[in-house]
Design an enzyme around this catalytic site. Sequence first.
Site, PDB file in Angstrom:
ATOM      1  N   ARG A   1       0.825  -1.214   0.000  1.00  0.00           N
ATOM      2  CA  ARG A   1       0.000   0.000   0.000  1.00  0.00           C
ATOM      3  C   ARG A   1       0.851   1.253   0.000  1.00  0.00           C
ATOM      4  O   ARG A   1       0.496   2.267  -0.609  1.00  0.00           O
ATOM      5  CB  ARG A   1      -0.897   0.027   1.243  1.00  0.00           C
ATOM      6  CG  ARG A   1      -2.035  -0.959   1.199  1.00  0.00           C
ATOM      7  CD  ARG A   1      -2.960  -0.792   2.410  1.00  0.00           C
ATOM      8  NE  ARG A   1      -3.833  -1.948   2.526  1.00  0.00           N
ATOM      9  CZ  ARG A   1      -4.976  -2.092   1.850  1.00  0.00           C
ATOM     10  NH1 ARG A   1      -5.402  -1.144   1.051  1.00  0.00           N
ATOM     11  NH2 ARG A   1      -5.692  -3.182   2.000  1.00  0.00           N
TER      12      ARG A   1
ATOM     13  N   ASN B   1     -14.713  12.001   3.960  1.00  0.00           N
ATOM     14  CA  ASN B   1     -15.198  10.756   3.345  1.00  0.00           C
ATOM     15  C   ASN B   1     -16.710  10.703   3.461  1.00  0.00           C
ATOM     16  O   ASN B   1     -17.279  11.205   4.428  1.00  0.00           O
ATOM     17  CB  ASN B   1     -14.596   9.544   4.070  1.00  0.00           C
ATOM     18  CG  ASN B   1     -15.050   8.231   3.463  1.00  0.00           C
ATOM     19  OD1 ASN B   1     -15.070   8.068   2.243  1.00  0.00           O
ATOM     20  ND2 ASN B   1     -15.434   7.278   4.309  1.00  0.00           N
TER      21      ASN B   1
ATOM     22  N   HIS C   1     -19.764   7.879   3.655  1.00  0.00           N
ATOM     23  CA  HIS C   1     -19.967   6.460   3.937  1.00  0.00           C
ATOM     24  C   HIS C   1     -21.471   6.184   3.956  1.00  0.00           C
ATOM     25  O   HIS C   1     -22.233   6.948   4.546  1.00  0.00           O
ATOM     26  CB  HIS C   1     -19.342   6.102   5.287  1.00  0.00           C
ATOM     27  CG  HIS C   1     -19.468   4.649   5.623  1.00  0.00           C
ATOM     28  ND1 HIS C   1     -18.663   3.694   5.027  1.00  0.00           N
ATOM     29  CD2 HIS C   1     -20.310   3.984   6.441  1.00  0.00           C
ATOM     30  CE1 HIS C   1     -19.009   2.498   5.483  1.00  0.00           C
ATOM     31  NE2 HIS C   1     -20.006   2.648   6.346  1.00  0.00           N
TER      32      HIS C   1
HETATM   33  C1  GAR Z   1     -21.363   5.548  -2.476  1.00  0.00           C
HETATM   34  O1  GAR Z   1     -22.571   4.981  -2.040  1.00  0.00           O
HETATM   35  C2  GAR Z   1     -20.442   5.792  -1.292  1.00  0.00           C
HETATM   36  O2  GAR Z   1     -21.117   6.188  -0.135  1.00  0.00           O
HETATM   37  C3  GAR Z   1     -19.838   4.432  -1.126  1.00  0.00           C
HETATM   38  O3  GAR Z   1     -19.593   3.962  -2.419  1.00  0.00           O
HETATM   39  C4  GAR Z   1     -20.563   4.532  -3.316  1.00  0.00           C
HETATM   40  C5  GAR Z   1     -19.831   5.195  -4.457  1.00  0.00           C
HETATM   41  O4  GAR Z   1     -20.727   5.625  -5.450  1.00  0.00           O
HETATM   42  N1  GAR Z   1     -18.640   4.503  -0.350  1.00  0.00           N
HETATM   43  C6  GAR Z   1     -18.199   3.513   0.422  1.00  0.00           C
HETATM   44  O5  GAR Z   1     -18.764   2.449   0.537  1.00  0.00           O
HETATM   45  C7  GAR Z   1     -16.901   3.823   1.152  1.00  0.00           C
HETATM   46  N2  GAR Z   1     -16.532   2.760   2.018  1.00  0.00           N
HETATM   47  P1  GAR Z   1     -20.279   6.721  -6.508  1.00  0.00           P
HETATM   48  O6  GAR Z   1     -18.969   6.239  -7.125  1.00  0.00           O
HETATM   49  O7  GAR Z   1     -21.393   6.713  -7.519  1.00  0.00           O
HETATM   50  O8  GAR Z   1     -20.123   8.034  -5.796  1.00  0.00           O
END
Ligand code: GAR
Length: 195
Positions: free
Chosen positions: A65, A107, A109
């Site tokens: 990473r 972020n 979530h």
């Molecule tokens: C969103 O629902 C976001 O909240 C989630 O991924 C999706 C991305 O959609 N994030 C996570 O799960 C972070 N752990 P997008 O690419 O259409 O914005």
Amino acid sequence: MKRVAILISGGGSNMVALLNSMTGDHPARPVLVASNDPGAGGLVKAAAAGVATAAVDHRPYGKDRASFEAELVQHLEAAAPDILCLAGFMRVLTPDFVRRFEGRMLNIHPSLLPKYPGLHTHQRAIDAGDAEAGCTVHEVTAVLDDGPLLGQARVPVLPGDTADSLAARVLVQEHRLYPAVLRRYAAGDRRPVLL
Ligand code: GAR
């Protein structure tokens, strides 16, 4: 004017909502959209919006990473962001990366944190019989899906909901919440936005 970089892994619908919001009297402007997946659909959308893009494929780095992040950081530092928004960025970040951007990294979530950090948030809310679900914007700290709350939006869980139907209802709110939080945050106001 604050400079905003956005990290994505997929379609980037939250990223697009953020880009669309940063116009007019908004205190920030986008300077870079970067992805760990060169095939991320969001990169095309960002480029179409006239925003600089970068892709750093994490796969050749395997479990390393730190080296993946070192290359990502080169792109980020070149863009000199004041604020870094994770928007569907699905890589876990090392403590070193978090420290570098701590205090200026947000972020989103898809759960009402502290409930359901990690993955499969919508299925977990349904399985638990929760009456409400939603999404959270928070400052990123070294603990995964943790850190000071900057905003939350709630939706009902409806009878017959599947993870997909609930995710779609939450996503509509994500697209309202994240721009609202970023606008406030970029103006130096850390009070949470509650929708
Ligand atoms: C969103 O629902 C976001 O909240 C989630 O991924 C999706 C991305 O959609 N994030 C996570 O799960 C972070 N752990 P997008 O690419 O259409 O914005």
